[in-house]
Design a protein around this motif. Sequence first.
Motif, PDB file in Angstrom:
ATOM      1  N   GLU A  25       0.832  -1.207   0.000  1.00 61.87           N
ATOM      2  CA  GLU A  25       0.000   0.000   0.000  1.00 61.87           C
ATOM      3  C   GLU A  25       0.868   1.259   0.000  1.00 61.87           C
ATOM      4  N   LEU A  26       2.065   1.170   0.612  1.00 61.04           N
ATOM      5  CA  LEU A  26       2.958   2.331   0.605  1.00 61.04           C
ATOM      6  C   LEU A  26       3.661   2.485  -0.743  1.00 61.04           C
ATOM      7  N   PHE A  27       3.920   1.385  -1.426  1.00 63.26           N
ATOM      8  CA  PHE A  27       4.431   1.482  -2.796  1.00 63.26           C
ATOM      9  C   PHE A  27       3.384   2.177  -3.677  1.00 63.26           C
ATOM     10  N   VAL A  28       2.133   1.778  -3.538  1.00 62.41           N
ATOM     11  CA  VAL A  28       1.064   2.387  -4.337  1.00 62.41           C
ATOM     12  C   VAL A  28       0.946   3.871  -4.009  1.00 62.41           C
ATOM     13  N   GLU A  55       1.039  -9.564  -9.166  1.00 60.23           N
ATOM     14  CA  GLU A  55       0.269 -10.636  -8.546  1.00 60.23           C
ATOM     15  C   GLU A  55      -0.605 -10.008  -7.461  1.00 60.23           C
ATOM     16  N   GLY A  56      -1.872 -10.125  -7.587  1.00 62.10           N
ATOM     17  CA  GLY A  56      -2.774  -9.570  -6.582  1.00 62.10           C
ATOM     18  C   GLY A  56      -3.185  -8.142  -6.902  1.00 62.10           C
ATOM     19  N   GLU A  57      -4.177  -7.680  -6.174  1.00 62.11           N
ATOM     20  CA  GLU A  57      -4.789  -6.380  -6.459  1.00 62.11           C
ATOM     21  C   GLU A  57      -3.835  -5.219  -6.229  1.00 62.11           C
ATOM     22  N   ALA A  62      -0.348  -0.902  -8.500  1.00 61.87           N
ATOM     23  CA  ALA A  62       0.976  -0.290  -8.665  1.00 61.87           C
ATOM     24  C   ALA A  62       1.403  -0.334 -10.130  1.00 61.87           C
ATOM     25  N   ALA A  63       1.178  -1.480 -10.776  1.00 61.77           N
ATOM     26  CA  ALA A  63       1.550  -1.631 -12.183  1.00 61.77           C
ATOM     27  C   ALA A  63       0.786  -0.641 -13.061  1.00 61.77           C
ATOM     28  N   GLU A  64      -0.481  -0.418 -12.751  1.00 58.56           N
ATOM     29  CA  GLU A  64      -1.281   0.527 -13.541  1.00 58.56           C
ATOM     30  C   GLU A  64      -0.748   1.950 -13.394  1.00 58.56           C
TER      31      GLU A  64
END
Length: 321
Positions: A25-28, A55-57, A62-64
């Motif tokens: 969540e902190l990366f996001v 992998e995972g939501e 983050a990827a988006e």
Amino acid sequence: MCYSAQIQADYRKYQRQFGASVSLELFVELFWERRRRGDWSKLPKAMLAPFASPEGEAEQRAAELITAAEREQTTALEAELFQQKTRLAGAERALATKPTKKAQNDQRIATDKIQRAQRNLADLHRSELLPRDSRVFPGYYAPVLVVRDGQLTVIPMRYQCRLPGWTAAMERQKPGTYNARKDNLKKAWRQLYGYQHGILIVNAFYENVTRHRLEHRELAPGEKEENVVLEFRPEPQQDMLVACLWSVSKGEEGEADLYSFAAITDEPPEEVSAAGHDRCIVPIKPEHVPAWLQPDARNLAAVDAILDDRNQPYYEHRLAA
């Protein structure tokens, strides 16, 4: 001081080696904040690479954000290329008819900016990682291993610590807080030393030195000091578990909290000193990691002992590329 370092930027390395969880969540939050600011430059490419196969939501989110930011960067760089190519064409037309200093400057500046934009575009779309993709400077972000809520956790943090109680304005007045001197830990760093410790995995570090000190000579008459950057690598090659201090500052309304850290430095070993530098990072031994990450502020002597009983590799040096 540790001017910059080549780090292990993949958070999954920390997971495998230490069994740590990752604060996705902190990366996001970090990616969202950097995209909002329009400044993606402080995020090492190697730190983003693990999200290429989410992998995972949380990883998908983050990827988006990474994809969206890279698309925006591409658009900005392509616009810059168009603008500078137009500027270059105009300068070359002017030089062909009536050379002027302005046209010469426009030609030089446009050529430099075109080359820079082309390099940045190539880097942006390159999938193969290079060593420089893992290099961090003050102000850059890196994964740091800490204990949070009693659990080993990897958190993305800025390499320049904002001390407790500091504002952004205070930080700008003292920009050297990416390093915490060992002889000052119980003074300037007393609010963090013994309380909030971290580990950064480092493969090499870089320092600014003057050429005449590197060459063990005095400056020649009339000679000006020349700065060079040296790369120091442990021999044999190994990951170094560098001792750090960290802090978290509450973000203003609408902004993410700022997690930041500093690497602890001490007097250098003989080979670093002989190369012309007066500081060195402090790698701790693997067996000390649990105690280092969960210090007892009432027993700083035990914490001091961890830093004194450090890992002491021999550091080879060379001029940085």
